[in-house]
Design a protein around this motif. Structure first.
Motif, PDB file in Angstrom:
ATOM      1  N   GLU A  24       0.837  -1.214   0.000  1.00  0.00           N
ATOM      2  CA  GLU A  24       0.000   0.000   0.000  1.00  0.00           C
ATOM      3  C   GLU A  24       0.863   1.252   0.000  1.00  0.00           C
ATOM      4  O   GLU A  24       0.626   2.179  -0.768  1.00  0.00           O
ATOM      5  CB  GLU A  24      -0.919  -0.004   1.218  1.00  0.00           C
ATOM      6  CG  GLU A  24      -1.787   1.237   1.300  1.00  0.00           C
ATOM      7  CD  GLU A  24      -2.612   1.302   2.569  1.00  0.00           C
ATOM      8  OE1 GLU A  24      -3.470   2.196   2.629  1.00  0.00           O
ATOM      9  OE2 GLU A  24      -2.388   0.511   3.507  1.00  0.00           O
ATOM     10  N   PHE A  25       1.886   1.272   0.854  1.00  0.00           N
ATOM     11  CA  PHE A  25       2.737   2.455   0.911  1.00  0.00           C
ATOM     12  C   PHE A  25       3.510   2.647  -0.386  1.00  0.00           C
ATOM     13  O   PHE A  25       3.657   3.777  -0.873  1.00  0.00           O
ATOM     14  CB  PHE A  25       3.697   2.404   2.101  1.00  0.00           C
ATOM     15  CG  PHE A  25       4.575   3.616   2.168  1.00  0.00           C
ATOM     16  CD1 PHE A  25       4.027   4.868   2.423  1.00  0.00           C
ATOM     17  CD2 PHE A  25       5.936   3.525   1.932  1.00  0.00           C
ATOM     18  CE1 PHE A  25       4.829   6.007   2.453  1.00  0.00           C
ATOM     19  CE2 PHE A  25       6.743   4.655   1.970  1.00  0.00           C
ATOM     20  CZ  PHE A  25       6.186   5.891   2.229  1.00  0.00           C
ATOM     21  N   GLN A  80       1.456   4.461  -2.786  1.00  0.00           N
ATOM     22  CA  GLN A  80       1.416   5.893  -2.477  1.00  0.00           C
ATOM     23  C   GLN A  80       2.671   6.591  -2.995  1.00  0.00           C
ATOM     24  O   GLN A  80       2.590   7.683  -3.563  1.00  0.00           O
ATOM     25  CB  GLN A  80       1.319   6.115  -0.961  1.00  0.00           C
ATOM     26  CG  GLN A  80      -0.004   5.767  -0.343  1.00  0.00           C
ATOM     27  CD  GLN A  80       0.057   5.957   1.157  1.00  0.00           C
ATOM     28  OE1 GLN A  80       0.256   5.007   1.891  1.00  0.00           O
ATOM     29  NE2 GLN A  80      -0.096   7.197   1.608  1.00  0.00           N
ATOM     30  N   HIS A 118       1.241   5.612   7.450  1.00  0.00           N
ATOM     31  CA  HIS A 118       1.046   4.212   7.060  1.00  0.00           C
ATOM     32  C   HIS A 118       1.434   3.286   8.195  1.00  0.00           C
ATOM     33  O   HIS A 118       0.724   2.333   8.537  1.00  0.00           O
ATOM     34  CB  HIS A 118       1.848   3.898   5.790  1.00  0.00           C
ATOM     35  CG  HIS A 118       1.674   2.502   5.311  1.00  0.00           C
ATOM     36  ND1 HIS A 118       2.604   1.522   5.567  1.00  0.00           N
ATOM     37  CD2 HIS A 118       0.671   1.910   4.628  1.00  0.00           C
ATOM     38  CE1 HIS A 118       2.183   0.390   5.043  1.00  0.00           C
ATOM     39  NE2 HIS A 118       1.010   0.594   4.474  1.00  0.00           N
TER      40      HIS A 118
END
Length: 179
Positions: free
Chosen positions: A46-47, A50, A137
């Motif tokens: 997920e990070f 980003q 995060h």
């Protein structure tokens, strides 16, 4: 007549597994090194999205984050170790970051073969924004498992890393990471 349905498999870490984490299923489902790598991959995905959404390659994020707080900087070899990548790849990325004005190289006054890489003011500003996102995060991950378990995990991981020592072979995680 006997029931031919297969019994449900316990999930990794479930009480029906033994202390070793091994179950009658797949070996890797209880194998510590696999679980560490898998957890890292899942938690990072997920990070990394980003970071890429901001137009920053993951390798660049790793270099900038590794340099943050070092003062005089790191050598390319130290950066490679910190970024979990091979030295030639890090060197090429550092060249690009120098061209963008985010890092600078400086020759060591004592050893001309040694070159230090450090953040420029522009690099500091750039990485500070990314670090805020990384901290947010991480806070979500910590919330999911709790402060106490997070600290226990952090200490255990640091002990594993320390035990491996500096003599541990360098691993190129680029083939496993989401660039």
């Amino acid at each position: 007549m006997t029931d031919l349905a297969a019994p449900a498999r316990p999930s990794p870490g479930s009480p029906s597994e033994g202390a070793s984490g091994a179950a009658a299923g797949r070996f890797v489902d209880g194998y510590l090194l696999y679980l560490l790598a898998r957890a890292s991959s899942v938690a990072s995905a997920e990070f990394h999205e980003q970071v890429r959404a901001r137009g920053v390659p993951v390798a660049v994020w790793r270099i900038l984050a590794s340099l943050k707080g070092t003062g005089e900087g790191l050598t390319v070899g130290e950066l490679a170790k910190s970024c979990l990548a091979n030295q030639p790849a890090i060197s090429k990325t550092v060249d690009k970051l120098v061209a963008k004005g985010l890092v600078e190289r400086q020759a060591d006054g004592q050893d001309r073969r040694r070159v230090w890489v450090r953040l420029t003011p522009a690099g500091e500003a750039h990485v500070d924004e990314l670090i805020l996102e990384a901290q947010a995060h991480q806070a979500r991950l910590v919330e999911a498992i709790g402060e106490g378990e997070t600290e226990t995990l952090r200490r255990a991981l640091l002990r594993l890393i320390e035990r491996a020592g500096s003599g541990a072979p360098s691993v190129d995680f680029d083939e496993f990471s989401d660039k």
